[in-house]
Write a protein that holds these residues in place. Structure first.
Motif, PDB file in Angstrom:
ATOM      1  N   LEU A   1       0.754  -1.309   0.044  1.00 46.67           N
ATOM      2  CA  LEU A   1       0.035   0.072  -0.077  1.00 46.67           C
ATOM      3  C   LEU A   1       0.751   1.316   0.070  1.00 46.67           C
ATOM      4  CD1 LEU A   1      -3.082  -0.873   2.695  1.00 46.67           C
ATOM      5  CD2 LEU A   1      -2.849  -1.211  -0.119  1.00 46.67           C
ATOM      6  N   ARG A   2       2.160   1.268  -0.001  1.00 46.38           N
ATOM      7  CA  ARG A   2       2.994   2.149   0.287  1.00 46.38           C
ATOM      8  C   ARG A   2       4.174   1.754  -0.538  1.00 46.38           C
ATOM      9  NH1 ARG A   2       4.544   3.686   6.064  1.00 46.38           N
ATOM     10  NH2 ARG A   2       2.195   3.888   6.400  1.00 46.38           N
ATOM     11  N   SER A   3       5.231   2.917  -0.758  1.00 46.92           N
ATOM     12  CA  SER A   3       6.320   2.781  -1.293  1.00 46.92           C
ATOM     13  C   SER A   3       7.459   2.525  -0.279  1.00 46.92           C
ATOM     14  CB  SER A   3       6.891   3.859  -2.291  1.00 46.92           C
ATOM     15  OG  SER A   3       8.050   3.739  -2.596  1.00 46.92           O
ATOM     16  N   PHE A   4       8.106   1.391  -0.181  1.00 49.45           N
ATOM     17  CA  PHE A   4       8.989   1.167   0.937  1.00 49.45           C
ATOM     18  C   PHE A   4      10.404   1.801   0.787  1.00 49.45           C
ATOM     19  CE2 PHE A   4       6.258  -2.828   0.918  1.00 49.45           C
ATOM     20  CZ  PHE A   4       5.475  -2.326   2.184  1.00 49.45           C
ATOM     21  N   ASP A   5      10.940   2.004   2.037  1.00 49.81           N
ATOM     22  CA  ASP A   5      12.471   2.802   1.764  1.00 49.81           C
ATOM     23  C   ASP A   5      13.296   1.873   2.572  1.00 49.81           C
ATOM     24  OD1 ASP A   5      14.669   4.230   1.887  1.00 49.81           O
ATOM     25  OD2 ASP A   5      13.886   5.993   2.396  1.00 49.81           O
ATOM     26  N   TYR A   6      14.043   1.129   2.038  1.00 50.68           N
ATOM     27  CA  TYR A   6      15.182   0.393   2.707  1.00 50.68           C
ATOM     28  C   TYR A   6      15.839   1.072   3.842  1.00 50.68           C
ATOM     29  CZ  TYR A   6      18.904  -2.815   3.623  1.00 50.68           C
ATOM     30  OH  TYR A   6      19.865  -3.767   4.112  1.00 50.68           O
ATOM     31  N   GLU A   7      16.326   2.324   3.695  1.00 52.89           N
ATOM     32  CA  GLU A   7      17.032   2.990   4.560  1.00 52.89           C
ATOM     33  C   GLU A   7      16.241   3.501   5.847  1.00 52.89           C
ATOM     34  OE1 GLU A   7      18.862   2.643   1.328  1.00 52.89           O
ATOM     35  OE2 GLU A   7      16.991   3.934   1.177  1.00 52.89           O
ATOM     36  N   GLN A   8      14.843   3.246   5.816  1.00 51.33           N
ATOM     37  CA  GLN A   8      13.960   3.341   6.840  1.00 51.33           C
ATOM     38  C   GLN A   8      13.568   2.298   7.415  1.00 51.33           C
ATOM     39  OE1 GLN A   8      13.248   6.382   8.275  1.00 51.33           O
ATOM     40  NE2 GLN A   8      14.560   7.604   6.980  1.00 51.33           N
ATOM     41  N   LEU A   9      13.177   1.060   6.809  1.00 53.26           N
ATOM     42  CA  LEU A   9      12.590  -0.024   7.227  1.00 53.26           C
ATOM     43  C   LEU A   9      13.107  -1.069   6.358  1.00 53.26           C
ATOM     44  CD1 LEU A   9      10.267  -1.491   8.975  1.00 53.26           C
ATOM     45  CD2 LEU A   9       8.839  -1.205   6.989  1.00 53.26           C
ATOM     46  N   LYS A  10      13.945  -2.046   7.032  1.00 51.89           N
ATOM     47  CA  LYS A  10      14.421  -3.240   6.179  1.00 51.89           C
ATOM     48  C   LYS A  10      13.501  -4.483   6.149  1.00 51.89           C
ATOM     49  CE  LYS A  10      19.548  -2.381   7.108  1.00 51.89           C
ATOM     50  NZ  LYS A  10      19.000  -0.775   7.438  1.00 51.89           N
ATOM     51  N   ASP A  11      12.706  -4.656   6.830  1.00 50.24           N
ATOM     52  CA  ASP A  11      11.831  -5.807   6.930  1.00 50.24           C
ATOM     53  C   ASP A  11      10.983  -5.495   7.876  1.00 50.24           C
ATOM     54  OD1 ASP A  11      12.612  -7.249   9.258  1.00 50.24           O
ATOM     55  OD2 ASP A  11      14.630  -7.783   8.272  1.00 50.24           O
ATOM     56  N   PHE A  12       9.769  -6.350   7.806  1.00 50.67           N
ATOM     57  CA  PHE A  12       8.884  -6.474   8.999  1.00 50.67           C
ATOM     58  C   PHE A  12       7.961  -7.786   8.692  1.00 50.67           C
ATOM     59  CE2 PHE A  12       7.201  -4.048   5.361  1.00 50.67           C
ATOM     60  CZ  PHE A  12       5.538  -4.732   5.059  1.00 50.67           C
ATOM     61  N   THR A  13       7.319  -8.165   9.625  1.00 49.58           N
ATOM     62  CA  THR A  13       6.388  -9.508   9.721  1.00 49.58           C
ATOM     63  C   THR A  13       5.026  -9.296  10.227  1.00 49.58           C
ATOM     64  OG1 THR A  13       7.269 -10.069  12.035  1.00 49.58           O
ATOM     65  CG2 THR A  13       8.554 -10.878  10.187  1.00 49.58           C
ATOM     66  N   PHE A  14       4.286  -9.967   9.642  1.00 52.15           N
ATOM     67  CA  PHE A  14       2.822 -10.119  10.210  1.00 52.15           C
ATOM     68  C   PHE A  14       2.086 -11.369   9.945  1.00 52.15           C
ATOM     69  CE2 PHE A  14       2.862  -8.481   5.678  1.00 52.15           C
ATOM     70  CZ  PHE A  14       1.833  -9.343   5.051  1.00 52.15           C
ATOM     71  N   LEU A  15       1.021 -11.626  10.555  1.00 52.62           N
ATOM     72  CA  LEU A  15       0.222 -12.781  10.492  1.00 52.62           C
ATOM     73  C   LEU A  15      -0.926 -12.681   9.323  1.00 52.62           C
ATOM     74  CD1 LEU A  15       0.209 -13.975  14.100  1.00 52.62           C
ATOM     75  CD2 LEU A  15       1.761 -14.667  12.172  1.00 52.62           C
ATOM     76  N   VAL A  16      -0.931 -13.816   8.525  1.00 58.54           N
ATOM     77  CA  VAL A  16      -2.276 -13.817   7.937  1.00 58.54           C
ATOM     78  C   VAL A  16      -2.815 -15.086   8.046  1.00 58.54           C
ATOM     79  CG1 VAL A  16      -2.956 -14.316   5.466  1.00 58.54           C
ATOM     80  CG2 VAL A  16      -0.928 -13.032   5.691  1.00 58.54           C
ATOM     81  N   ARG A  17      -4.281 -15.098   8.230  1.00 58.70           N
ATOM     82  CA  ARG A  17      -5.209 -15.796   8.684  1.00 58.70           C
ATOM     83  C   ARG A  17      -5.978 -16.248   7.598  1.00 58.70           C
ATOM     84  NH1 ARG A  17      -8.286 -15.151  14.156  1.00 58.70           N
ATOM     85  NH2 ARG A  17      -6.454 -15.972  14.667  1.00 58.70           N
ATOM     86  N   ALA A  18      -6.273 -17.551   7.410  1.00 63.42           N
ATOM     87  CA  ALA A  18      -6.982 -18.377   6.454  1.00 63.42           C
ATOM     88  C   ALA A  18      -8.183 -18.956   7.187  1.00 63.42           C
ATOM     89  CB  ALA A  18      -6.217 -19.508   5.616  1.00 63.42           C
ATOM     90  N   LYS A  19      -9.394 -18.671   6.773  1.00 58.68           N
ATOM     91  CA  LYS A  19     -10.640 -19.042   7.536  1.00 58.68           C
ATOM     92  C   LYS A  19     -11.658 -19.559   6.580  1.00 58.68           C
ATOM     93  CE  LYS A  19     -13.540 -16.027   8.934  1.00 58.68           C
ATOM     94  NZ  LYS A  19     -13.942 -14.789   9.824  1.00 58.68           N
ATOM     95  N   ASP A  20     -12.318 -20.958   6.814  1.00 58.01           N
ATOM     96  CA  ASP A  20     -13.008 -21.301   6.172  1.00 58.01           C
ATOM     97  C   ASP A  20     -14.549 -20.845   6.704  1.00 58.01           C
ATOM     98  OD1 ASP A  20     -14.111 -22.607   8.260  1.00 58.01           O
ATOM     99  OD2 ASP A  20     -12.722 -24.711   7.908  1.00 58.01           O
ATOM    100  N   SER A  21     -15.601 -21.401   5.673  1.00 61.39           N
ATOM    101  CA  SER A  21     -16.786 -20.847   5.904  1.00 61.39           C
ATOM    102  C   SER A  21     -17.960 -21.924   6.391  1.00 61.39           C
ATOM    103  CB  SER A  21     -17.530 -20.498   4.536  1.00 61.39           C
ATOM    104  OG  SER A  21     -16.767 -19.468   4.013  1.00 61.39           O
ATOM    105  N   GLY A  22     -17.359 -23.034   6.970  1.00 58.03           N
ATOM    106  CA  GLY A  22     -18.038 -23.921   7.438  1.00 58.03           C
ATOM    107  C   GLY A  22     -18.559 -23.581   9.061  1.00 58.03           C
ATOM    108  N   ALA A  23     -19.150 -24.325   9.698  1.00 57.01           N
ATOM    109  CA  ALA A  23     -19.808 -24.422  10.919  1.00 57.01           C
ATOM    110  C   ALA A  23     -19.416 -25.414  11.994  1.00 57.01           C
ATOM    111  CB  ALA A  23     -21.391 -23.997  10.796  1.00 57.01           C
TER     112      ALA A  23
END
Length: 876
Positions: free
Chosen positions: A515-537
């Motif tokens: 969503l943005r243009s990354f600048d290596y000199e400001q931010l080298k890496d970052f991590t986050f979590l992705v969730r996969a969810k089904d539609s069952g019950a």
């Protein structure tokens, strides 16, 4: 008779139970010819079922057991007559006439067998095959001679069947009523008084057949007895009753028996003709034939054991003489059963779909087995073919249930073909099979699983906002809604901002977008979590880690930090007596990029046409290449342009202008230095502190301060150890060396005598200077500590003081992600700068200037630090 109730019809109620489903039996009786709507009974009430739950439990008839004569109201369980029942049409002459029905309920499965006995009523009178019966009797027949008569037929059975015969009262004959082995009645005309043809040639009587009903019904026929002239001898059979055995399905023409009757007369009077007696049934005539001349009885039709196991054949033998008197015998044919009927499999109910979470023992289908053969030929063994998770359980008589034999897994098999094989014990054994298909319905029992637990995503800095960067994928072996996966990013913070301001994800495809243009000199890496969810019950979900690694681009040109001077030109003095290798200055530059993009090389672009100077392309040290000559080097100053170029693709460069002024003496050089220092102080007055100006203005004060600091640190803190070698074997590292240094001040030092030696051991001890430097990032509590270690040796010939740059000995990173699903390594500019060693002393924090480790990537500096200069002072 419509809608009548017959409570007396209920004969017997038998209740049986079996595991994994209940099976009960109830029996009713109903008279034949009952009108439509006649009540037979209430199945639900008689079985004790809850009438309010019949609909919810789907009370219904087994389709294969439906009959047009009876119907069940599925709402209240009432069994009633749907169509008039004719017992003689349904069961013919069978003593027992029974209709069978099966009803069942679900949740749980309960099967009920309903037996309805059709009770015979006396609705049929006996009847003779012909209205006129004729019997020929010789006048010579003696009293007691018997003459079989045609039998009457009554389709009713039991007490309503034919009971007896009667004849008109007369003086010559009487009737003898006899019973066959199958219970049928037949009459024989017995001569009671001799006949005389000349007196009466014919006698007429009324023959009456009477049944046993109440009231009894009768049938009549006219019996005519013709009196014939005499024939002395009658044929004689060897025995009155013959018993033979015949295999069913015997082919046409098979010999049943060879009869032989004898007649003592001669000629036509002794020639015998065989025939069936008049009262033999027409069905027997269809199955068997007799040769009139030989008496040979053969099979004519299809003999079926399942239709009848015993046949009675009445035979008469009569000669060809006048007034012949017939002789009679009976042949009993016992039909031997053959294994000619394969078992029959009938499925009463089948569950088309079963849940994969169904418990073991769940009923799938109910079936029944029948075999029309007898004894061993009718005994059945049943099994399920193949390796399927189902088994058979015996329920009631020949009823079996198919139940699950363990837990099912739709992901391994979504349907099964269940084949039931029934085999009898006859010789040869006959078998039949039927198959059903059972579908396994899906349950949401599988969590979506990512193809990778950790995704490493490399994104080049300066990317276009909104660009696709990677795709994550999760798999769910379920089907339908249970396998419909949606993706989302778990909320977390990166540099105090939501991760959703950095990246987004397509919830259907799992595509990740920046969503943005990354600048290596400001931010080298970052991590986050992705969730996969089904539609069952209930919904099931799993997480995967995405690590976005910013790839550096060569987007920063090298920045020259030192030497700097007024109007961008640095002025450096050079004594005429300088020896080759004399260190004029050091060009210090930094590049905010990383790796090859930050590896710098130095070169002289202009001003060194006569080869007076040489520049180390790696360290940026500018030294004299030879001695100065008045003839060869008449210039008083050299205007050098030095280029600093990185190794990126494409490479970027910047240049520095250094004005080297040739001086005759050190005093003049000091004056030049003072002027340079004054001008630099004026230029930096806006940025540097007052302490730095005072330090640059007083060389002697600085030298004294350095010695005091060294002495204090050596004795108390012992954090920094720096050797200043005044001789070839003495290095600055303790107070005694420092005193010797003081006594050796009169010796001049040359830049060529200064040597930087990297320390590979990060320990505090003699001869090393260890200075901790903290590099603070701008994200959370992520810190990076580096230690800079160098050894410095000064010879007595050193003419000037050089600044030593600290090199990190053991760089390390630590990331705290205990309370945040995101992590980032951030390059930021620090307010704290590493210590600078000048004249063997460490400048205080107030006079620090930015430093670049030798042969390492430079530390990034803020823009407001770019004008910090390295200052040089002479050692007197």
């Amino acid at each position: 008779m419509r809608a009548l109730v017959f409570p007396a019809m209920i004969v017997l109620l038998v209740a049986l139970c079996f595991t994994d489903g209940a099976l009960s039996q109830i029996r009713y009786s109903v008279p034949e010819e009952a009108e439509h709507g006649t009540l037979v009974g209430n199945i639900a009430e008689d079985l004790g079922l809850d009438l309010t739950k019949l609909a919810s439990r789907r009370f219904q008839l087994v389709p294969s057991s439906r009959t047009p004569y009876l119907e069940v109201n599925l709402e209240n369980g009432v069994l009633f007559v749907n169509e008039k029942i004719d017992r003689e049409q349904i069961c013919k002459q069978s003593v027992s006439c029974q209709l069978n029905m099966e009803v069942f309920l679900e949740n749980p499965l309960e099967l009920f067998r309903v037996e309805i006995e059709v009770v015979d009523i006396n609705d049929n009178p006996p009847s003779f095959p012909e209205t006129d019966l004729t019997v020929e009797i010789s006048e010579s027949a003696t009293p007691g001679t018997r003459f079989p008569l045609e039998s009457a037929f009554d389709p009713d059975v039991g007490s309503n069947a034919l009971r007896t015969y009667d004849i008109t009262t007369n003086n010559y004959f009487y009737l003898d009523v006899q019973t066959q082995t199958d219970g049928n009645k037949f009459a024989e005309l017995v001569l009671e008084k001799p006949l005389d043809r000349e007196q009466q040639a014919a006698h007429r009587y009324v023959l009456t057949a009477v049944d046993g009903g109440q009231p009894p019904r009768t049938g009549t026929a006219l019996l005519v007895v013709k009196v014939l002239d005499s024939n002395d001898n009658v044929p004689v059979f060897e025995q009155p009753v013959y018993t033979v055995s015949l295999s069913e399905n015997a082919p046409v023409g098979t010999l049943v028996i060879q009869l032989n009757a004898t007649d003592l007369d001669e000629g036509l009077n002794g020639e015998i003709v065989y025939s069936f007696s008049n009262h033999i049934s027409s069905h027997v005539k269809e199955l068997f034939s007799i040769d009139p001349r030989t008496g040979r009885i053969e099979v004519r039709g299809e003999v079926d054991f399942e239709e009848s196991s015993l046949y009675q054949i009445f035979i008469q033998a009569k000669d060809l003489g006048p007034n012949a008197v017939p002789a009679h015998c009976k042949v009993l044919v016992k039909v031997a059963d053959m294994n000619d009927n394969a078992p029959e499999i009938t499925f009463s109910t089948v569950t088309e779909s079963v849940s994969e979470k169904a418990a073991p023992g769940t009923v799938i289908a109910l079936l029944s087995l029948t075999d029309r053969d007898a004894e061993e030929n009718g005994q059945i063994h049943v099994e399920i073919l193949g390796d399927v998770p189902f088994k058979l359980k015996s329920s009631f008589r020949n009823y079996f249930t198919i139940v699950t034999d363990g837990f099912l897994n739709r992901e391994l098999a979504d349907s099964y073909s269940v084949t039931v094989v029934a085999r009898d014990k006859g010789t040869p054994s006959l078998a039949s099979s039927k198959s059903i298909r059972v579908h396994v319905s899906d349950e949401n029992d599988n969590v979506p699983t990512f193809t990778q637990s950790v995704y490493d995503v490399y994104v080049t800095e300066n990317n276009v906002p909104g660009a696709y960067i990677h795709a994550v994928m999760a798999l769910d072996p379920d089907i339908g809604q249970n396998a419909l996966i949606s993706y989302s990013i778990l909320e977390c913070d990166i540099q105090d901002m939501s991760v959703k301001t950095y990246v987004s994800i397509n919830e259907e495809t799992g595509y990740l977008y920046a969503l943005r243009s990354f600048d290596y000199e400001q931010l080298k890496d970052f991590t986050f979590l992705v969730r996969a969810k089904d539609s069952g019950a209930p919904e099931l979900s799993s997480n995967a880690t995405v690590k976005v690694i910013i790839v550096d681009q060569n987007d920063n040109a090298p920045l020259v930090l030192a030497p700097l001077g007024k109007n961008g030109t640095a002025r450096e003095p050079l004594p005429r007596s300088a020896e080759p290798g004399y260190l004029v200055t050091r060009v210090v530059a930094m590049d905010a990029d990383d790796g090859e993009n930050a590896r710098l090389s130095y070169s002289i672009q202009r001003g060194n046409e006569n080869g007076m100077f040489r520049l180390d392309w790696r360290t940026g040290e500018l030294r004299t290449a030879r001695r100065m000559s008045a003839k060869r080097d008449p210039h008083q100053q050299y205007d050098l342009v030095i280029e600093v170029r990185d190794h990126g693709q494409p490479p970027l460069s910047s240049s520095a202008s250094v004005l080297v002024m040739v001086v005759d003496s050190m005093a003049e050089g000091r004056g030049v230095g003072d002027k340079v220092g004054t001008s630099k102080a004026k230029d930096g007055a806006l940025d540097l502190t007052l302490i730095l100006i005072i330090a640059l203005g007083s060389v002697s004060f600085i030298f004294l301060l350095v010695m005091i600091v060294l002495a204090v640190r050596c004795q108390k803190d012992k954090k920094l150890n720096i050797y200043t070698c005044l001789t070839s074997d003495c290095c600055l590292g303790c107070s005694s060396c420092c005193s010797r240094q003081g006594r050796s001040r009169k010796k001049k030092l040359s830049k060529a005598d200064i040597m930087l030696v990297q320390s590979n051991v990060n320990v505090s001890g003699p001869g090393t200077a260890q200075v901790p430097v903290e590099e603070s990032g701008s994200f959370g509590s992520h810190h990076q500590n580096q230690n800079y270690c160098y050894q410095v040796c000064l010879t007595p010939e050193s003419a000037k003081t050089d600044l030593m740059f600290l090199k990190p000995c053991s760089p390390s990173r630590s990331t705290d992600t205990d309370h945040n699903p995101c992590g980032a390594i951030v390059s930021g500019y620090t307010d704290q700068q590493p210590d600078i060693i000048s004249n063997g002393s460490i400048l205080s924090n107030e006079v620090r200037v930015p430093l670049i480790p030798v042969d390492e990537s430079p530390l990034p500096l803020r823009e407001n630090q770019h004008e910090n200069l390295f200052q040089k002072q002479e050692i007197f």
